[in-house]
Scaffold this active site. Structure first.
Site, PDB file in Angstrom:
ATOM      1  N   ASN A 161       4.254 -18.056  65.478  1.00  0.00           N
ATOM      2  CA  ASN A 161       3.678 -17.079  66.166  1.00  0.00           C
ATOM      3  C   ASN A 161       2.136 -17.638  66.213  1.00  0.00           C
ATOM      4  OD1 ASN A 161       6.199 -16.204  66.785  1.00  0.00           O
ATOM      5  ND2 ASN A 161       5.858 -14.358  66.126  1.00  0.00           N
ATOM      6  N   TYR A 218      18.382 -15.186  63.931  1.00  0.00           N
ATOM      7  CA  TYR A 218      17.882 -13.658  64.029  1.00  0.00           C
ATOM      8  C   TYR A 218      18.317 -13.074  65.234  1.00  0.00           C
ATOM      9  CZ  TYR A 218      12.976 -13.343  65.482  1.00  0.00           C
ATOM     10  OH  TYR A 218      12.226 -13.226  66.605  1.00  0.00           O
ATOM     11  N   ARG A 275       7.591  -8.604  53.581  1.00  0.00           N
ATOM     12  CA  ARG A 275       8.733  -7.878  53.890  1.00  0.00           C
ATOM     13  C   ARG A 275       9.913  -7.466  52.611  1.00  0.00           C
ATOM     14  NH1 ARG A 275       5.986  -7.765  57.537  1.00  0.00           N
ATOM     15  NH2 ARG A 275       6.485  -9.015  59.618  1.00  0.00           N
ATOM     16  N   LYS A 278      -6.580  -5.575  59.378  1.00  0.00           N
ATOM     17  CA  LYS A 278      -5.310  -5.041  60.850  1.00  0.00           C
ATOM     18  C   LYS A 278      -5.318  -3.843  60.523  1.00  0.00           C
ATOM     19  CE  LYS A 278      -2.955  -8.864  59.952  1.00  0.00           C
ATOM     20  NZ  LYS A 278      -2.456  -9.269  60.196  1.00  0.00           N
ATOM     21  N   GLY A 303       0.201  -8.593  65.290  1.00  0.00           N
ATOM     22  CA  GLY A 303      -0.335  -9.432  64.064  1.00  0.00           C
ATOM     23  C   GLY A 303      -0.659 -10.770  64.145  1.00  0.00           C
ATOM     24  N   ASP A 304      -0.199 -11.240  64.468  1.00  0.00           N
ATOM     25  CA  ASP A 304      -0.290 -12.456  64.256  1.00  0.00           C
ATOM     26  C   ASP A 304      -0.702 -13.446  65.529  1.00  0.00           C
ATOM     27  OD1 ASP A 304       2.565 -12.841  62.585  1.00  0.00           O
ATOM     28  OD2 ASP A 304       3.936 -12.364  63.854  1.00  0.00           O
TER      29      ASP A 304
END
Ligand code: ADP
Length: 307
Positions: free
Chosen positions: A34, A89, A168, A226, A258-259
């Site tokens: 991304n 996913y 994660r 962020k 965020g990406d």
């Protein structure tokens, strides 16, 4: 090919989302991909953006490679591994709440750092190297060590190495390994771009200043924290600034906020070396992204004018 290359390293997955009537829509996404997408959308033509990962030799790997290339992102460095497939996913929707199911344990991308010579050549060919905590989390420990050692070489010769911890916990074997490896990722980088909510939850930071201090103490020179609708705090070589988020009428989908911020920030920072101005630009791009569905918002909808 021209000389300026932005290299993003990680895993892109097949994404299945609900399309109504029990049908599923297929897409492709993943944090580092991304960011490459938004960097490509925002950088000028004198830059090439390449994605570094591993794919299999099945039809889905071919389709993903074609999708990446179709976005103007280089695929020549992507290694193909016989008998492997990409990770997958699914986004589930229940009463308006999103949840995710993953099938990525044996994805081809887990072997992305298994060929050290290939990895070294790729890193050496780039001026900017971007990776994340997810990139490190999916690798066998010895391959994560290989990647980090190449990253450190790049930093040592003055390349801009950028790391988003993207924490994660589910991807890591233990909290201990996660803390150690993410800290090592930050220590090996020049610029770290964390999200404060993750850092507070998993490193116990009680303030944004604490996050900045921790990463700078590890050896990162520059930090951009962020903090969603509350804006971003920057510390570049000790110089601090704050940039507010843009007002958004209606937040539709925060996937890849965020990406997209990272990709847009880096694109503008590479061209101007002005971090606060780059953050203002990135806040505008991220505001558009959270106003639309999906991780990848088309360039035409980003309001970039003239690019
Ligand atoms: P992450 O997606 O990594 O958790 P954040 O939630 O901090 O990252 O969002 C990244 C950026 O996206 C923010 O710095 C901001 O510019 C923009 N953003 C996110 N949520 C909002 C919001 N509700 N309103 C305006 N901008 C937002």
């Amino acid at each position: 090919m021209n000389g300026r290359r932005f290299l993003s390293i990680g895993e892109c997955m097949v994404e299945l989302s609900q399309a109504g009537d029990g049908l599923l829509r297929k897409g492709f996404a993943g944090d580092t991909f991304n960011t490459a997408w938004y960097a490509r959308a925002c950088l000028g033509p004198d830059w090439s953006v390449d994605y570094f990962t591993a794919l299999g030799d099945d039809a889905m790997s071919d389709e993903m490679a074609a999708f990446i290339a179709g976005a103007g992102i280089g695929t020549n460095l992507i290694r193909r591994i016989k008998g492997k497939t990409p990770g997958l996913y699914m986004i589930n929707l229940k009463n308006g709440e999103r949840s995710f199911s993953y099938w990525r344990d044996s994805s081809a991308a887990r072997s992305l750092a298994a060929d050290p010579d290939h990895l070294r050549e790729a890193v050496e060919s780039a001026e900017v190297i971007y990776f994340s905590g997810i990139t490190l989390a999916i690798l066998p420990q010895e391959d994560a060590a290989t990647l980090l050692s190449e990253i450190r070489r790049a930093k040592a010769v003055g390349k801009l190495v950028v790391f988003d911890p993207n924490i994660r916990p589910r991807l890591w074997s233990s909290y201990d390994v996660m803390h150690t490896t993410i800290s090592e990722g930050a220590r090996s980088s020049v610029l770290v771009m964390p999200s404060f909510d993750d850092e507070a939850a998993h490193f116990g930071d009680d303030s944004i200043e604490a996050t900045i201090h921790r990463y700078r103490a590890l050896g990162a020179l520059d930090v951009v924290v962020k903090n969603g609708a509350d804006g971003v705090n920057l510390n570049f070589g000790g110089e601090e600034s704050f940039v507010p988020a843009e007002k958004v009428e209606k937040v539709v989908d925060t996937t890849s906020a965020g990406d997209s911020f990272n990709g847009a920030f880096l694109a503008r920072y590479l061209e101007t070396q002005d971090a606060p101005a780059a953050a203002r630009f990135a806040a505008k791009v991220a505001a558009r992204v959270v106003s639309e569905h999906g991780a990848l918002v088309a360039k035409e909808k980003l309001g970039l004018r003239g690019r």
